[in-house]
Design a protein around this motif. Structure first.
Motif, PDB file in Angstrom:
ATOM      1  N   PHE A  56     -26.326  19.368 -10.205  1.00 17.83           N
ATOM      2  CA  PHE A  56     -25.229  18.396 -10.139  1.00 17.83           C
ATOM      3  C   PHE A  56     -24.436  18.375 -11.452  1.00 17.83           C
ATOM      4  N   ALA A  57     -25.140  18.567 -12.567  1.00 21.24           N
ATOM      5  CA  ALA A  57     -24.436  18.612 -13.854  1.00 21.24           C
ATOM      6  C   ALA A  57     -23.517  19.830 -13.891  1.00 21.24           C
ATOM      7  N   ASP A  58     -23.997  20.959 -13.365  1.00 21.16           N
ATOM      8  CA  ASP A  58     -23.189  22.180 -13.335  1.00 21.16           C
ATOM      9  C   ASP A  58     -21.951  21.999 -12.456  1.00 21.16           C
ATOM     10  N   LEU A  59     -22.133  21.354 -11.311  1.00 19.55           N
ATOM     11  CA  LEU A  59     -20.987  21.125 -10.415  1.00 19.55           C
ATOM     12  C   LEU A  59     -19.904  20.342 -11.147  1.00 19.55           C
ATOM     13  N   LYS A  60     -20.343  19.357 -11.927  1.00 19.14           N
ATOM     14  CA  LYS A  60     -19.387  18.531 -12.663  1.00 19.14           C
ATOM     15  C   LYS A  60     -18.622  19.372 -13.675  1.00 19.14           C
ATOM     16  N   LYS A  61     -19.345  20.255 -14.356  1.00 12.62           N
ATOM     17  CA  LYS A  61     -18.692  21.089 -15.373  1.00 12.62           C
ATOM     18  C   LYS A  61     -17.653  21.996 -14.740  1.00 12.62           C
ATOM     19  N   LEU A  62     -17.903  22.382 -13.497  1.00 11.62           N
ATOM     20  CA  LEU A  62     -16.956  23.262 -12.806  1.00 11.62           C
ATOM     21  C   LEU A  62     -15.918  22.470 -12.024  1.00 11.62           C
ATOM     22  N   ASN A  63     -15.902  21.150 -12.223  1.00  6.34           N
ATOM     23  CA  ASN A  63     -14.932  20.283 -11.551  1.00  6.34           C
ATOM     24  C   ASN A  63     -14.978  20.453 -10.037  1.00  6.34           C
ATOM     25  N   ILE A  64     -16.181  20.602  -9.517  1.00  4.88           N
ATOM     26  CA  ILE A  64     -16.374  20.721  -8.072  1.00  4.88           C
ATOM     27  C   ILE A  64     -16.556  19.316  -7.503  1.00  4.88           C
ATOM     28  N   GLN A  65     -15.731  18.972  -6.530  1.00  5.85           N
ATOM     29  CA  GLN A  65     -15.821  17.636  -5.935  1.00  5.85           C
ATOM     30  C   GLN A  65     -17.158  17.477  -5.218  1.00  5.85           C
ATOM     31  N   PRO A  66     -17.782  16.317  -5.354  1.00  4.05           N
ATOM     32  CA  PRO A  66     -19.070  16.137  -4.666  1.00  4.05           C
ATOM     33  C   PRO A  66     -18.916  16.113  -3.149  1.00  4.05           C
ATOM     34  N   ALA A  67     -19.918  16.664  -2.463  1.00  2.00           N
ATOM     35  CA  ALA A  67     -19.963  16.574  -1.009  1.00  2.00           C
ATOM     36  C   ALA A  67     -20.267  15.128  -0.630  1.00  2.00           C
ATOM     37  N   GLU A  68     -20.049  14.802   0.630  1.00  2.00           N
ATOM     38  CA  GLU A  68     -20.323  13.444   1.084  1.00  2.00           C
ATOM     39  C   GLU A  68     -21.831  13.202   1.192  1.00  2.00           C
ATOM     40  N   VAL A  69     -22.588  14.240   1.570  1.00  2.11           N
ATOM     41  CA  VAL A  69     -24.041  14.096   1.722  1.00  2.11           C
ATOM     42  C   VAL A  69     -24.743  15.325   1.125  1.00  2.11           C
ATOM     43  N   TYR A  70     -25.792  15.077   0.335  1.00  5.90           N
ATOM     44  CA  TYR A  70     -26.645  16.166  -0.174  1.00  5.90           C
ATOM     45  C   TYR A  70     -28.076  15.951   0.343  1.00  5.90           C
ATOM     46  N   PRO A  71     -28.345  16.279   1.587  1.00  9.83           N
ATOM     47  CA  PRO A  71     -29.689  16.028   2.107  1.00  9.83           C
ATOM     48  C   PRO A  71     -30.699  17.024   1.533  1.00  9.83           C
ATOM     49  N   ALA A  72     -31.857  16.505   1.130  1.00 12.08           N
ATOM     50  CA  ALA A  72     -32.929  17.377   0.639  1.00 12.08           C
ATOM     51  C   ALA A  72     -33.880  17.660   1.800  1.00 12.08           C
ATOM     52  N   ALA A  73     -34.357  18.889   1.864  1.00 14.43           N
ATOM     53  CA  ALA A  73     -35.222  19.301   2.969  1.00 14.43           C
ATOM     54  C   ALA A  73     -36.455  18.413   3.091  1.00 14.43           C
TER      55      ALA A  73
END
Ligand SMILES: [Zn+2]
Length: 467
Positions: A96-113
């Motif tokens: 999630f920290a990496d996504l932020k650095k790449l300015n990637i918008q968060p998905a609505e849901v991040y379900p974990a298996a």
């Protein structure tokens, strides 16, 4: 907005099946390690896709799974001597920290298996009832590929004519057919404490069932769009279709999009070749998330991307050029309003060309050409522009950046506060050191570094600073 549908192999209009929302499922990371830039190419492509959908006035509901139980996560946790959940949390947080650095918008849901085992068991049960799954001698449950007539429709492989080629091999005694894939894996010694009870005994879900179960839970039995890297197309996505459609009797997904491979300096990325990079590796070399994002999205998603350091250097220069132009236009605008509508005719044309390129199957090389056309014309017009026109040009840049996410508008802020995820890793590390678990302490130091912070140990304990 038109996109290439891997299922039909045609360019088709992307329109919501229901209402004004595109329901989008994107295969996410296996959280056993830090994601590498090849992974991030797919996530950056999916980010541009969701931004483009919104750019066109539609809404998005995106679901991205986190694979937090599989061979690699179990092996990692067991060899580090920590619980699976503690082990994967480190890499979830880093992701999630990496996504932020790449300015990637968060998905609505991040379900974990691991939070959806009952849903997966229910789906496997349904497949057993329908007679398309069976339990083998070792206790695992497999999907019977030959019972699903549509198998191969995404990969465009005719398995009917190759049936003899799929005959049971001697070393595959537990499966009826080598093409059959695991829905549920029986517990093995090496799984250690990891396992869940099921009607077929203790075990864990297969990877493919995870995506079918979680996508249908959050997006419905039939939804608009499913994406991933090209390496996910077969067998993963083919298997997702088979599981879902065999269970529901309905079409699973209307459109599929796949992004091509990333190579580094013309070669396949691999640790042994020394060209394997995580995001933090590149940031340690002094490149910013914005520069890396620029390189990742600047090629057409269906073309192979050759990642080279020279491309990062070019990205730096290109972004500086845009920054300078935007800054100058901001000064020209003065205290006037910033809005598209008051821009000169040539700027409006650049925006139209940009939109046309985006809607032509996300043709970002063409879209960036429109951005630089705007930069050139803006620099050329310079002080001949009125404040109002400058405000309009700025509005055009901002509209383009809704899709690109790489332009600075002079409002980025520096973070100095230690974020909560770093603080919780520091706490875990303090515990590990108290227990003299030096391997775990080192692993957590790396995890903290991946979030952009470096740890110093002294007699007073640990301290952190931004890298
Ligand atoms: Zn998946």
């Amino acid at each position: 907005m038109n996109v290439y549908n891997s299922l039909t192999r045609r360019v088709e209009e992307l329109r919501p099946l229901e209402g004004d929302t595109i329901r989008l499922y994107t295969c996410g990371p296996t959280v056993y390690n830090f994601a590498h830039i090849g992974n991030f190419r797919a996530y950056a492509f999916e980010d541009v896709l969701r931004r483009a959908i919104q750019f066109n006035g539609m809404k998005v509901r995106q679901v991205m799974n986190l694979t937090d139980v599989d061979d690699k996560t179990i092996r990692g946790a067991n060899s580090a001597g920590v619980a699976l959940g503690d082990y994967t949390k480190t890499y979830k947080d880093a992701f999630f920290a990496d996504l932020k650095k790449l300015n990637i918008q968060p998905a609505e849901v991040y379900p974990a298996a691991t939070d959806h085992i009952p849903e997966m068991i229910a789906l496997v049960q349904k497949l057993m009832e329908k007679g398309v799954a069976y339990q083998s001698e070792d206790g695992s449950v497999y999907f019977k590929v030959r019972e699903f007539p549509g198998y191969g429709k995404l990969a465009h492989i005719d398995f009917d004519s190759q049936r003899t080629g799929l005959r049971c091999a001697a070393d595959e005694y537990d499966k009826e057919n080598v093409g059959d894939f695991a829905l549920w894996k029986a517990w093995e010694e090496s799984d250690g404490p990891v396992g869940w009870d099921s009607p077929w005994g203790r075990g864990r879900p297969g990877w493919h069932i995870e995506c079918s179960a979680m996508s249908m839970k959050y997006l419905g039995e039939t939804f608009d769009l499913h994406t991933g890297g090209i390496d996910n197309l077969f067998p993963h996505h083919e298997n997702e279709i088979a599981q879902a459609e065999a269970a529901t009797g309905k079409e699973f997904v209307r459109m599929w999009m796949h992004c091509a491979h990333l190579r580094v300096n013309g070669e396949k990325m691999s640790k042994s070749a020394g060209n394997f990079f995580t995001l933090r590796d590149l940031m340690e070399k002094g490149y910013t998330g914005r520069e890396i994002r620029y390189v990742l999205i600047n090629a057409h998603y269906r073309s192979g991307l050759n990642f080279a350091f020279s491309a990062l250097e070019d990205a730096r220069k290109a972004l500086e050029k845009i920054d300078r132009c935007v800054e100058a236009v901001g000064k020209l605008k003065g205290s006037g309003a910033e809005r598209s509508g008051s821009e000169p005719e040539w700027a409006r044309k650049c925006l139209a060309e940009f939109a046309d390129a985006v809607n032509d199957d996300l043709n970002l090389p063409r879209a960036f050409a429109a951005v630089f056309d705007l930069v050139r014309r803006t620099n050329g017009a310079a002080s001949a522009m009125s404040g109002e026109e400058a405000g309009g040009v700025l509005g055009v840049f901002r509209r383009m950046d809704e899709v690109l996410g790489v332009v600075f508008f002079g409002n980025e802020k520096k973070e100095v506060e230690v974020p909560a995820d770093v603080r919780s890793l520091l706490d875990a590390r303090a515990e590990a050191r108290k227990a003299k678990n030096w391997a775990e302490s080192d692993r957590l130091r790396d995890a903290i570094a991946a979030l952009g912070w470096s740890v110093k140990d002294s007699r007073d304990g640990q301290s952190v600073s931004p890298r």
